[in-house]
Design an enzyme around this catalytic site. Sequence first.
Site, PDB file in Angstrom:
ATOM      1  N   GLU A 102       0.824  -1.201   0.000  1.00  0.00           N
ATOM      2  CA  GLU A 102       0.000   0.000   0.000  1.00  0.00           C
ATOM      3  C   GLU A 102       0.863   1.257   0.000  1.00  0.00           C
ATOM      4  O   GLU A 102       1.943   1.291   0.585  1.00  0.00           O
ATOM      5  CB  GLU A 102      -0.919  -0.017   1.235  1.00  0.00           C
ATOM      6  CG  GLU A 102      -1.940  -1.135   1.137  1.00  0.00           C
ATOM      7  CD  GLU A 102      -2.871  -1.239   2.330  1.00  0.00           C
ATOM      8  OE1 GLU A 102      -3.974  -1.776   2.151  1.00  0.00           O
ATOM      9  OE2 GLU A 102      -2.519  -0.792   3.435  1.00  0.00           O
ATOM     10  N   CYS A 115       3.335   8.617   0.809  1.00  0.00           N
ATOM     11  CA  CYS A 115       3.883   7.757   1.860  1.00  0.00           C
ATOM     12  C   CYS A 115       4.183   6.387   1.242  1.00  0.00           C
ATOM     13  O   CYS A 115       3.278   5.668   0.829  1.00  0.00           O
ATOM     14  CB  CYS A 115       2.820   7.678   2.953  1.00  0.00           C
ATOM     15  SG  CYS A 115       3.324   6.749   4.381  1.00  0.00           S
ATOM     16  N   CYS A 122       6.443  -6.324   7.685  1.00  0.00           N
ATOM     17  CA  CYS A 122       7.530  -5.734   8.464  1.00  0.00           C
ATOM     18  C   CYS A 122       7.950  -6.736   9.523  1.00  0.00           C
ATOM     19  O   CYS A 122       7.121  -7.452  10.074  1.00  0.00           O
ATOM     20  CB  CYS A 122       7.057  -4.440   9.126  1.00  0.00           C
ATOM     21  SG  CYS A 122       8.382  -3.535   9.951  1.00  0.00           S
ATOM     22  N   CYS A 126       6.671  -3.883  16.164  1.00  0.00           N
ATOM     23  CA  CYS A 126       6.289  -2.859  17.132  1.00  0.00           C
ATOM     24  C   CYS A 126       4.858  -3.171  17.587  1.00  0.00           C
ATOM     25  O   CYS A 126       3.993  -3.473  16.755  1.00  0.00           O
ATOM     26  CB  CYS A 126       6.348  -1.470  16.493  1.00  0.00           C
ATOM     27  SG  CYS A 126       8.001  -1.025  15.941  1.00  0.00           S
ATOM     28  N   CYS A 129       1.618  -1.333  16.100  1.00  0.00           N
ATOM     29  CA  CYS A 129       1.515  -1.129  14.655  1.00  0.00           C
ATOM     30  C   CYS A 129       0.925  -2.350  13.971  1.00  0.00           C
ATOM     31  O   CYS A 129       1.399  -3.470  14.156  1.00  0.00           O
ATOM     32  CB  CYS A 129       2.906  -0.825  14.082  1.00  0.00           C
ATOM     33  SG  CYS A 129       2.888  -0.575  12.293  1.00  0.00           S
ATOM     34  N   CYS A 346      -1.231   6.184   9.932  1.00  0.00           N
ATOM     35  CA  CYS A 346       0.011   5.596  10.438  1.00  0.00           C
ATOM     36  C   CYS A 346      -0.283   4.322  11.212  1.00  0.00           C
ATOM     37  O   CYS A 346      -1.145   4.294  12.089  1.00  0.00           O
ATOM     38  CB  CYS A 346       0.700   6.546  11.411  1.00  0.00           C
ATOM     39  SG  CYS A 346       1.284   8.041  10.662  1.00  0.00           S
TER      40      CYS A 346
END
Length: 355
Positions: A102, A115, A122, A126, A129, A346
């Site tokens: 994305e 962005c 990932c 974290c 997230c 975010c």
Amino acid sequence: MISIMSSSPPSPAIDLRNFTRDELIAFARERGLPAFRGRQIFSWLYRPGVADFSEMTDLPKDLRSSLAAETFFSRLVPAVKEQSADGTIKYGFLLQDGKMIETVLIPEAGRNTLCLSSQVGCAMECSFCLTGTMGFSRNLTCAEIVNQVCAVADDLRAREAGTLSNLVFMGMGEPLANFTNLIKALAILMDETGLHFSEHRITVSTCGIAPKIIELGQKTKVNLAVSLHAADNETRDRLMPVNARYPLETLLDACRQFSLPRRKKITFEYILLKGINDSDQDAIKLARLLHNIPAKINLLPCNETAALPYAKPDRQRIDAFQQILKKKGFTVLVRSSRGADISAACGQLAVKSSA
Ligand code: SAH
């Protein structure tokens, strides 16, 4: 009736959009061509609307056909495009191997910020997230990074909606964990015969891979953002596993070594998580931690998702936190969340792989 099973011609294997200008010059040289041919080919790859070697009219015909036989230049076409009530647009791109990434376009005050994603998923895990929850699939290639920019620039052009003004590596993935391809992509994005973005208009955001921060500063002049999110190791350890490898002292030391002359300040991102890192004491610790670093602070009130056990502090708490930092002399912005209704904000980028 005879059916002829024509075996399809071997598809060209070399994607020229994985080459920086220097690499394309080397590629040309290996084929006995002068350097200027490499430069010429490179500059054609990023001209708007050019989709085929036959359009590269200043190259000799036989060169065009030998390029077409051996190489191609990839592009990404949005498979999904969703627009938020606030104007934010989320593009979903389907990659060659069936994976999805994305890219988020944020039109704001006459600027178009894009962005970008740097990985599929990932590995950093974290805890706040959503991208982390999808796990890590693979690094994006240099071409896949650059093609996000080309595809959205094409879409803006088609809609006469302006041009891209800023690029931020704040989409899916940890850019500094895909360092080689990041550096190549940055070279193409900034090349005046490539996509010609100024280094001032590009920001790389990292969760804190300290040695790569220093290397990034040596290799490029782009802006740096650091996802800090806590002002003591105990809290940061709980939120971000990367802190075990590069604790705050190591991370901030790397930030001090990041060569800053024209970049002036490092942006520190700090998610405000209710009851976890949002007390007055936390703000005071944060100010102390950053006191000898040229720093701007972006406060990100947590984007809440049902999948994660975190909440956004109330307005008063956010204001109080900001005021403490301001009184200590920092530039502090509270970033308003954009695109939350289409899961483009975010920490909300997460797609299921279709492969
Ligand atoms: N891996 C890089 C790039 C991703 S940037 C990095 O960590 O910086 C994505 C930004 O969104 C980071 O600052 C991240 O910390 C932030 N973010 C992640 N989850 C969030 C959430 N739930 N609410 C608000 N911001 C979040």
